[in-house]
Design a protein around this motif. Structure first.
Motif, PDB file in Angstrom:
ATOM      1  N   PHE A 168       0.979  -1.158  -0.079  1.00 22.76           N
ATOM      2  CA  PHE A 168      -0.011  -0.032   0.223  1.00 22.76           C
ATOM      3  C   PHE A 168       0.939   1.307   0.010  1.00 22.76           C
ATOM      4  O   PHE A 168       0.171   2.365  -0.127  1.00 22.76           O
ATOM      5  N   PHE A 221      -8.256   5.080   4.348  1.00 25.45           N
ATOM      6  CA  PHE A 221      -8.874   3.944   3.306  1.00 25.45           C
ATOM      7  C   PHE A 221      -7.660   2.985   3.144  1.00 25.45           C
ATOM      8  O   PHE A 221      -8.011   1.703   2.961  1.00 25.45           O
ATOM      9  N   GLU A 225      -8.442  -1.115   3.644  1.00 24.54           N
ATOM     10  CA  GLU A 225      -8.109  -2.060   2.582  1.00 24.54           C
ATOM     11  C   GLU A 225      -7.256  -3.176   3.165  1.00 24.54           C
ATOM     12  O   GLU A 225      -7.590  -4.202   2.811  1.00 24.54           O
ATOM     13  N   SER A 226      -6.531  -2.683   4.023  1.00 26.89           N
ATOM     14  CA  SER A 226      -5.441  -3.566   4.728  1.00 26.89           C
ATOM     15  C   SER A 226      -6.211  -4.680   5.334  1.00 26.89           C
ATOM     16  O   SER A 226      -5.858  -6.090   5.660  1.00 26.89           O
ATOM     17  N   ILE A 228      -9.447  -5.528   4.737  1.00 24.58           N
ATOM     18  CA  ILE A 228      -9.750  -6.620   3.778  1.00 24.58           C
ATOM     19  C   ILE A 228      -8.926  -7.510   3.162  1.00 24.58           C
ATOM     20  O   ILE A 228      -9.002  -8.729   3.087  1.00 24.58           O
ATOM     21  N   VAL A 229      -7.741  -6.927   2.841  1.00 28.08           N
ATOM     22  CA  VAL A 229      -6.595  -8.139   2.184  1.00 28.08           C
ATOM     23  C   VAL A 229      -6.387  -8.946   3.303  1.00 28.08           C
ATOM     24  O   VAL A 229      -5.836 -10.158   2.764  1.00 28.08           O
ATOM     25  N   VAL A 276     -14.941  -2.563   8.101  1.00 25.87           N
ATOM     26  CA  VAL A 276     -14.517  -1.614   6.785  1.00 25.87           C
ATOM     27  C   VAL A 276     -15.347  -0.785   6.369  1.00 25.87           C
ATOM     28  O   VAL A 276     -15.135   0.330   6.162  1.00 25.87           O
ATOM     29  N   ASN A 280     -14.497   3.438   6.250  1.00 24.97           N
ATOM     30  CA  ASN A 280     -14.470   3.867   4.832  1.00 24.97           C
ATOM     31  C   ASN A 280     -15.517   5.233   4.810  1.00 24.97           C
ATOM     32  O   ASN A 280     -15.556   6.246   4.507  1.00 24.97           O
TER      33      ASN A 280
END
Length: 326
Positions: A168, A221, A225-226, A228-229, A276, A280
């Motif tokens: 990222f 953000f 995202e981290s 989710i990954v 998440v 967001n």
């Protein structure tokens, strides 16, 4: 009124105007209900993860074969898994691990992206080297690149944080670089060069503050995202080792019993979605608070699309009326 009294009154008015100016971003944030809800949810999740040793009624790794696959009850609020472990305790600890990973990755990638973006924007020769490296990393999908690095380093929480930080960093560096290029061309930067200020002073005391707003928004953000990954890698078996109760591991364990023991996937999945979404929403609020021009542009584009739809509907009505009359 004496001169001293008038001076005091002017000072009070100036302080009042200054306080109003500084409170405008906070007012914009509080006016965004979605951002406030996201911030409150994120605070609740962080508080629950920090208080998980006291909120959890059972040990996350405690095995009780007699109580395996029990539905939610008064004793086990979220039920038990295939080994009799309490799903509520494991979900709390999995949320804690996900928040730790997301926060660490956001901080490390923001710091690395800030340094790379600033020096790339100020030094042209470094720009050709650093940004080509960032473009090469950015070309790979995040999950695929993280999976390849985890296969090389081995499944571990610290290795996962390192891999996700590398993944990222290019996005943060590109945003910081674009903001720094705009600030670099300002008049006061040229004045500082004319006064003989050093490059380090110009870079870190005058250009860097102008890049903090987009950096903070992008960091929020990256946080989401981290998470989710990390869950995706753990679900595929390439992230956090299986005995540790991460949200991805809980979903991976529950997929085999999803038809008969739905609670094994429902509650960890809901915790993942909530984390998440909250981050967001909070990031959107930060963007509106720190960059009101972007909010105005979105409103104008939304209003323009509404006007276009209205005109299209009117044209359709006119055409249908013409056909009916003919």
């Amino acid at each position: 009124m004496t001169l001293t009294d008038s001076t005091v009154q002017e000072g009070k008015q100036q302080a009042r105007r200054t306080s109003l100016i500084h409170s405008q971003p906070v007012r914009r944030f509080m006016a965004n209900r979605t951002a406030v809800i996201g911030g409150v949810l994120m605070l609740l999740l962080i508080a629950a993860s920090l208080l998980s040793p006291w909120l959890a009624r059972f040990e996350p790794q405690a095995v009780d074969v007699v109580s395996r696959l029990k539905p939610p009850s008064v004793k086990h609020w979220f039920g038990t898994d295939n080994l009799g472990r309490d799903v509520f305790s494991r979900t709390l600890n999995g949320t804690k691990i996900s928040i730790q990973v997301g926060l660490t990755v956001a901080l490390v990638s923001s710091a690395a992206g800030l340094v790379i973006g600033l020096y790339s924007a100020y030094y042209r020769r470094l720009d050709q080297v650093l940004m080509r490296i960032m473009d090469g990393i950015f070309a790979f999908p995040a999950v695929l690149l993280a999976m390849a690095m985890m296969a090389a380093l081995g499944p571990n929480v610290s290795n996962l944080m390192i891999c996700l930080s590398i993944v990222f960093t290019p996005a943060v560096a590109r945003i910081v670089r674009s903001s720094a290029l705009v600030v670099k061309e300002q008049t006061y930067i040229e004045a500082m060069r004319a006064l003989g200020a050093s490059r380090t002073r110009i870079l870190w005391l005058h250009i860097m503050p102008g890049t903090l707003s987009p950096l903070i928004v992008q960091g929020s953000f990256v946080f989401a995202e981290s998470i989710i990954v990390e869950a995706a890698l753990s679900f595929l078996g390439a992230g956090i080792p299986a005995p540790m109760p991460s949200l991805g591991n809980l979903l991976s364990e529950g997929k085999q019993f999803i038809y008969n023991s739905w609670w094994m996937t429902l509650y960890p999945g809901f915790a993942l979605i909530l984390s998440v979404l909250a981050m967001n929403w909070f990031g959107d609020g930060l963007r509106d608070m720190l960059d009101p021009h972007a909010r105005t542009k979105r409103k104008r584009s939304r209003k323009g699309s509404m006007n276009k739809n209205t005109s299209d509907n009117n044209n359709e009505k006119v055409s249908s009326a013409t056909q009916a009359s003919s």
